[in-house]
Design a protein around this motif. Structure first.
Motif, mmCIF file in Angstrom:
data_model
loop_
_atom_site.group_PDB
_atom_site.id
_atom_site.type_symbol
_atom_site.label_atom_id
_atom_site.label_comp_id
_atom_site.label_asym_id
_atom_site.label_seq_id
_atom_site.Cartn_x
_atom_site.Cartn_y
_atom_site.Cartn_z
ATOM 1 N N ALA A 95 9.596 -2.892 -8.203
ATOM 2 C CA ALA A 95 9.902 -1.595 -8.813
ATOM 3 C C ALA A 95 9.593 -0.412 -7.911
ATOM 4 O O ALA A 95 9.934 0.717 -8.254
ATOM 5 C CB ALA A 95 9.124 -1.449 -10.121
ATOM 6 N N LEU A 96 8.985 -0.650 -6.751
ATOM 7 C CA LEU A 96 8.446 0.460 -5.971
ATOM 8 C C LEU A 96 8.666 0.240 -4.481
ATOM 9 O O LEU A 96 8.151 -0.719 -3.909
ATOM 10 C CB LEU A 96 6.941 0.601 -6.264
ATOM 11 C CG LEU A 96 6.178 1.676 -5.512
ATOM 12 C CD1 LEU A 96 6.687 3.060 -5.911
ATOM 13 C CD2 LEU A 96 4.683 1.560 -5.805
ATOM 14 N N ARG A 97 9.402 1.129 -3.857
ATOM 15 C CA ARG A 97 9.651 1.030 -2.425
ATOM 16 C C ARG A 97 8.350 1.118 -1.617
ATOM 17 O O ARG A 97 8.158 0.412 -0.625
ATOM 18 C CB ARG A 97 10.601 2.157 -1.999
ATOM 19 C CG ARG A 97 10.959 2.175 -0.510
ATOM 20 C CD ARG A 97 11.924 1.083 -0.149
ATOM 21 N NE ARG A 97 12.219 1.065 1.275
ATOM 22 C CZ ARG A 97 13.034 0.193 1.853
ATOM 23 N NH1 ARG A 97 13.629 -0.718 1.125
ATOM 24 N NH2 ARG A 97 13.254 0.224 3.141
ATOM 25 N N GLY A 98 7.441 1.993 -2.041
ATOM 26 C CA GLY A 98 6.214 2.209 -1.289
ATOM 27 C C GLY A 98 5.299 1.005 -1.240
ATOM 28 O O GLY A 98 4.374 0.954 -0.411
ATOM 29 N N SER A 99 5.536 0.004 -2.087
ATOM 30 C CA SER A 99 4.680 -1.182 -2.088
ATOM 31 C C SER A 99 4.729 -1.928 -0.761
ATOM 32 O O SER A 99 3.817 -2.694 -0.436
ATOM 33 C CB SER A 99 5.079 -2.119 -3.228
ATOM 34 O OG SER A 99 6.397 -2.616 -3.045
ATOM 35 N N VAL A 100 5.772 -1.703 0.028
ATOM 36 C CA VAL A 100 5.895 -2.419 1.301
ATOM 37 C C VAL A 100 4.734 -2.086 2.237
ATOM 38 O O VAL A 100 4.372 -2.890 3.106
ATOM 39 C CB VAL A 100 7.251 -2.090 1.973
ATOM 40 C CG1 VAL A 100 7.285 -0.654 2.485
ATOM 41 C CG2 VAL A 100 7.543 -3.049 3.116
ATOM 42 N N MET A 101 4.103 -0.930 2.047
ATOM 43 C CA MET A 101 3.052 -0.524 2.981
ATOM 44 C C MET A 101 1.680 -1.126 2.676
ATOM 45 O O MET A 101 0.697 -0.779 3.327
ATOM 46 C CB MET A 101 2.985 1.002 3.062
ATOM 47 C CG MET A 101 4.117 1.569 3.920
ATOM 48 S SD MET A 101 4.086 3.363 4.067
ATOM 49 C CE MET A 101 4.634 3.856 2.433
ATOM 50 N N ILE A 102 1.618 -2.038 1.708
ATOM 51 C CA ILE A 102 0.374 -2.810 1.565
ATOM 52 C C ILE A 102 0.340 -3.956 2.579
ATOM 53 O O ILE A 102 -0.728 -4.538 2.810
ATOM 54 C CB ILE A 102 0.182 -3.359 0.137
ATOM 55 C CG1 ILE A 102 1.168 -4.492 -0.155
ATOM 56 C CG2 ILE A 102 0.274 -2.250 -0.899
ATOM 57 C CD1 ILE A 102 0.868 -5.249 -1.448
#
Length: 434
Positions: A95-102
């Motif tokens: 649901a979240l594009r920013g999750s890739v930065m984990i």
């Protein structure tokens, strides 16, 4: 699904404070995974994408304490790696594009991470190759399950490496950078993104104990350290909001002061709007936009039509091209908008054409706008917000138009703009959430 009812045609007036930067927040929040010590972050925007990422971190075991409306303390001293195997994590990641930065922080600190293909705006192809190629050069081993689930593992500590990024990806640079600060040895990242958001991340990591040189350039050198400590960090104001408010003032003929803009971090944004004929005045760190009845697009010295295009920093951010395009519809003159990075981001101009704008969509990347010079105002219609930036561009168009507009799917706008209806209503806008 929520909608905005907008009654347009009224000038606005007053002061507005931009929210914290959304694109910075998504990086900074993931960086808390790099240490077991407390990290306090302020000026966090209260928007959907950021709140979803905070929820994801909390569910992963990060302790989250809200100290004020825009300030949180995070402590990742008990991260639950088993949570990555749950259906809930998969749903949150999608649901979240920013999750890739984990990925970078988790790989560096725990030696493994996994993630479904992340979501985000449907604005064209957004490959993740830069992220994974960089992490693999540091020692990560990628396994792809199907076309939409990634696992990456490391045997022991990551090792520094020299790399030339195929594209100057902001999130790719951030991911690789966060992995490299805990890697053994030296990492050099050439063709690194150098946006203020990446600079902010670098400065925060340095305060945590990282060794990074070349901050602000496209060549970053990282000397890996054993561990990082806690810190405090305040985020920049959102440059996309600032640009949106400049465009709003011009389109509606309004007198607006944008407060606390960190003008030195805005790059070419003010001058880009000046090329459209918009008057700006810097008053300390505030930007004052006077009410203008007309504004005229500049031409090149030989009289040819101006082109406004996106580019990697210090060029114009692609997130503002939708705003530039809509502002040009009421200018005097003609401009070619060239969206180089995403092939679906101009697919909202049909709504503007239905409102009376004169736009020729040349191809998925280029649109020619023939300004109406405010001789003919746009008129209200019912439309749907396709993504965050197009949604706000349509909201600006509706506020400048005659009559009533309905903007559907405003959850897209809520993903990136904090209480936008309430904040603009305080300036005199007529917006009602349905």
């Amino acid at each position: 699904m929520a909608s905005f009812e907008v009654i347009g045609g009224n000038p606005l007036k007053g002061e507005i404070v931009p929210q914290g930067a959304k694109n910075e927040a998504l990086q900074i929040l993931c960086a808390v995974l790099l240490t077991s010590e407390p990290v306090t972050i302020s000026n966090i925007p209260d928007i959907r994408d950021v709140n979803k990422l905070i929820e994801l971190l909390r569910d992963m075991g990060v302790k989250v304490g809200k100290l004020a409306s825009d300030t949180y303390r995070f402590q990742a001293d008990d991260v639950h790696l088993s949570y990555l195997d749950t259906p809930e994590f998969v749903a949150q990641g999608r649901a979240l594009r920013g999750s890739v930065m984990i990925l970078g922080p988790m790989l560096a600190r725990f030696g493994k991470c996994q993630l479904p293909k992340p979501g985000g705006d449907k604005i064209g192809r957004r490959p993740l190759d830069t992220h994974f190629v960089g992490l693999e050069k540091l020692g990560g081993k990628l396994t792809l399950e199907g076309l939409d689930f990634y696992r990456i593992n490391a045997d022991g500590r990551l090792r520094g490496a020299h790399m030339l990024l195929e594209e100057a990806s902001v999130t790719g640079t951030a991911n690789i950078l966060m992995a490299a600060v805990l890697a053994e040895g030296t990492t050099t990242i050439y063709n690194a993104a150098c946006e203020p958001y990446v600079q902010q991340l670098c400065k925060m990591l340095v305060r945590m104990g990282a060794r990074i040189t070349g901050i602000g350039s496209n060549l970053l050198t990282i000397e890996g350290v054993e561990s990082l400590g806690g810190t405090e960090h305040r985020m920049l104001p959102d440059m996309i909001e600032i640009g949106s408010f400049i465009g709003l003032a011009a389109m509606t003929g309004s007198e607006i002061t944008i407060k606390d803009c960190q003008i030195q971090e805005l790059g070419v944004i003010p001058d880009t709007f000046r090329k459209l004929g918009i008057q700006l005045e810097f008053r300390g760190d505030d930007i004052y936009i006077p009410a203008q009845d007309r504004y005229q697009i500049a031409t090149y010295l030989d009289g040819s039509i101006l082109t406004v295009s996106d580019h990697t920093w210090p060029g114009l951010t692609p997130d503002l091209l939708s705003i530039v395009l809509v502002v040009a519809t009421q200018a005097k003159g003609t401009v070619l908008i060239h969206q180089k990075m995403f092939e679906s981001r101009l697919f909202f101009v049909d709504k503007l054409i239905d409102m009376g704008a004169q736009i020729i969509l040349c191809d998925p990347h280029r649109a020619t706008v023939i300004g109406l010079n405010k001789r003919t105002r746009l008129h209200g219609i019912t439309m749907t917000s396709p993504d965050i930036r197009a949604g706000v561009a349509l909201l600006i168009a509706a506020l400048s138009a005659d009559g009533r507009s309905i903007i559907e799917n405003v959850e897209q706008i809520d993903r990136g703009y904090q209480y936008i209806d309430k904040r603009l209503t305080s300036l005199g806008a007529q917006i009602r959430r349905l």
